[in-house]
Write a protein that holds these residues in place. Structure first.
Motif, PDB file in Angstrom:
ATOM      1  N   UNK A  49     -57.682  44.058  49.892  1.00  0.00           N
ATOM      2  CA  UNK A  49     -57.434  43.635  51.270  1.00  0.00           C
ATOM      3  C   UNK A  49     -57.109  42.142  51.269  1.00  0.00           C
ATOM      4  N   UNK A  50     -55.991  41.791  51.896  1.00  0.00           N
ATOM      5  CA  UNK A  50     -55.559  40.393  51.897  1.00  0.00           C
ATOM      6  C   UNK A  50     -54.963  40.061  53.256  1.00  0.00           C
ATOM      7  N   UNK A  51     -55.255  38.876  53.754  1.00  0.00           N
ATOM      8  CA  UNK A  51     -54.769  38.454  55.070  1.00  0.00           C
ATOM      9  C   UNK A  51     -53.401  37.792  54.937  1.00  0.00           C
ATOM     10  N   UNK A  52     -52.366  38.628  54.892  1.00  0.00           N
ATOM     11  CA  UNK A  52     -51.005  38.104  54.765  1.00  0.00           C
ATOM     12  C   UNK A  52     -50.593  37.315  56.000  1.00  0.00           C
ATOM     13  N   UNK A  53     -51.085  37.702  57.161  1.00  0.00           N
ATOM     14  CA  UNK A  53     -50.731  36.982  58.391  1.00  0.00           C
ATOM     15  C   UNK A  53     -51.214  35.539  58.339  1.00  0.00           C
ATOM     16  N   UNK A  54     -52.450  35.343  57.908  1.00  0.00           N
ATOM     17  CA  UNK A  54     -52.989  33.988  57.811  1.00  0.00           C
ATOM     18  C   UNK A  54     -52.225  33.166  56.782  1.00  0.00           C
ATOM     19  N   UNK A  55     -51.883  33.808  55.654  1.00  0.00           N
ATOM     20  CA  UNK A  55     -51.112  33.111  54.616  1.00  0.00           C
ATOM     21  C   UNK A  55     -49.765  32.659  55.167  1.00  0.00           C
ATOM     22  N   UNK A  56     -49.088  33.545  55.889  1.00  0.00           N
ATOM     23  CA  UNK A  56     -47.788  33.196  56.455  1.00  0.00           C
ATOM     24  C   UNK A  56     -47.900  32.056  57.456  1.00  0.00           C
ATOM     25  N   UNK A  57     -48.900  32.105  58.294  1.00  0.00           N
ATOM     26  CA  UNK A  57     -49.084  31.072  59.312  1.00  0.00           C
ATOM     27  C   UNK A  57     -49.333  29.708  58.695  1.00  0.00           C
ATOM     28  N   UNK A  58     -49.991  29.683  57.545  1.00  0.00           N
ATOM     29  CA  UNK A  58     -50.244  28.418  56.848  1.00  0.00           C
ATOM     30  C   UNK A  58     -48.945  27.697  56.504  1.00  0.00           C
ATOM     31  N   UNK A  59     -47.893  28.470  56.270  1.00  0.00           N
ATOM     32  CA  UNK A  59     -46.586  27.891  55.916  1.00  0.00           C
ATOM     33  C   UNK A  59     -45.601  27.975  57.077  1.00  0.00           C
ATOM     34  N   UNK A  60     -46.112  28.227  58.279  1.00  0.00           N
ATOM     35  CA  UNK A  60     -45.252  28.280  59.447  1.00  0.00           C
ATOM     36  C   UNK A  60     -44.335  29.485  59.473  1.00  0.00           C
ATOM     37  N   UNK A  61     -44.717  30.535  58.767  1.00  0.00           N
ATOM     38  CA  UNK A  61     -43.884  31.728  58.685  1.00  0.00           C
ATOM     39  C   UNK A  61     -44.440  32.896  59.463  1.00  0.00           C
ATOM     40  N   UNK A  62     -43.872  34.057  59.222  1.00  0.00           N
ATOM     41  CA  UNK A  62     -44.304  35.289  59.876  1.00  0.00           C
ATOM     42  C   UNK A  62     -44.446  36.388  58.838  1.00  0.00           C
ATOM     43  N   UNK A  63     -45.214  37.427  59.184  1.00  0.00           N
ATOM     44  CA  UNK A  63     -45.437  38.515  58.241  1.00  0.00           C
ATOM     45  C   UNK A  63     -45.341  39.858  58.937  1.00  0.00           C
TER      46      UNK A  63
END
Length: 292
Positions: free
Chosen positions: A59-73
């Motif tokens: 389980x991994x929080x891809x949404x949070x990772x994307x937001x860290x770089x100003x992106x979307x998932x």
């Protein structure tokens, strides 16, 4: 064994149907490789954005990772397609490479790539293949004869931006080629000979060759028996080895070019009754490209 399905659309009118058509083609080939399947879709992209298709076994929080770089998932079970600004793509990739639980499945402006263990229909449903649109797609269903049944071992393989390759056959000199490519900076995640073929083409493209030129060079440098089907951001290529003992059939109309390991995978394509049907010739590079 294994089965390949490839579809390159010349007509934009068919783009909304790409996923449905690819799903139908791939499912017909189930008996050729029921242990795992995968597909690459070339859909819409943005000039200033880069897509990363990622996978995690945990389980991994891809949404949070994307937001860290100003992106979307966009989430697809254990896969996610994360889009980030092109200016931040290098730093985002460096971050990913420091996360051992993340696998980078593909990177590019338009490519999205998905793999899974199981029947093609199950894998396609898992990721919503039938609802996907785009200009071209490549799929593969695998019978693992030389390595374990794993998601990593499933096709397609992508070793360059917006590039992917599927393969039916076997390469006899892949270990030698792998060692050479590693010295040239190409990284490999598996021992699969198909990943070596993908890496070989990536290396040639980085040296400045066009895809058709890279495929011609492969005839000299890659030994074995094989069908290659390759995708790039705007192109679609096919190559058979000089002996051509692996089955292959193609269909071309004004609206599309299709490749399959068996004709029955083409039978439901629109306008197939009027298509030019042919078996690709040995050692001949076939390549189609759409204008950007």
């Amino acid at each position: 064994m294994c089965g390949i399905a490839g579809l390159f659309l010349k007509s934009s009118a068919l783009e909304p149907q790409l996923g449905v058509l690819m799903s139908t083609m791939l499912n017909v080939l189930t008996e050729r490789g029921p242990d795992s399947a995968g597909f690459a879709i070339y859909g819409a992209g943005k000039p200033d954005q880069v897509k990363f298709t990622l996978r995690s076994s945990k389980a991994f929080d891809f949404l949070a990772l994307a937001e860290t770089f100003g992106g979307s998932a966009a989430l697809y079970g254990d896969h996610s397609v994360v889009s980030v600004a092109e200016s931040r793509a290098a730093s985002f990739k460096a971050k990913l490479e420091a996360l051992p639980e993340i696998v980078i499945v593909s990177v590019g402006k338009r490519i999205e790539m998905f793999k899974g263990i199981g029947l093609p229909d199950d894998v396609g449903r898992r990721f919503g293949l039938s609802g996907m649109a785009g200009t071209h797609a490549i799929g593969h269903t695998r019978m693992a004869t030389e390595s374990a049944v794993t998601v990593d071992g499933a096709h397609p393989f992508s070793t360059g931006a917006d590039q992917c390759l599927v393969h039916n056959g076997s390469l006899s000199n892949h270990n030698d080629v792998r060692r050479t490519l590693i010295r040239e900076g190409i990284k490999f995640a598996t021992q699969n000979d198909t990943e070596v073929a993908a890496g070989y083409l990536s290396h040639k493209l980085r040296e400045g060759a066009k895809l058709d030129e890279a495929l011609k060079a492969a005839l000299k440098d890659l030994d074995g028996f094989y069908n290659f089907v390759v995708g790039t951001e705007n192109g679609f290529g096919v190559l058979r080895d000089p002996v051509s003992c692996k089955p292959a059939v193609m269909a071309e109309t004004n609206d599309y070019v299709a490749f399959a390991s068996e004709y029955r995978a083409l039978a439901e394509l629109p306008g197939i009754e009027a298509a030019h049907l042919f078996e690709p010739e040995p050692s001949r590079v076939y390549f189609w490209e759409r204008a950007e």
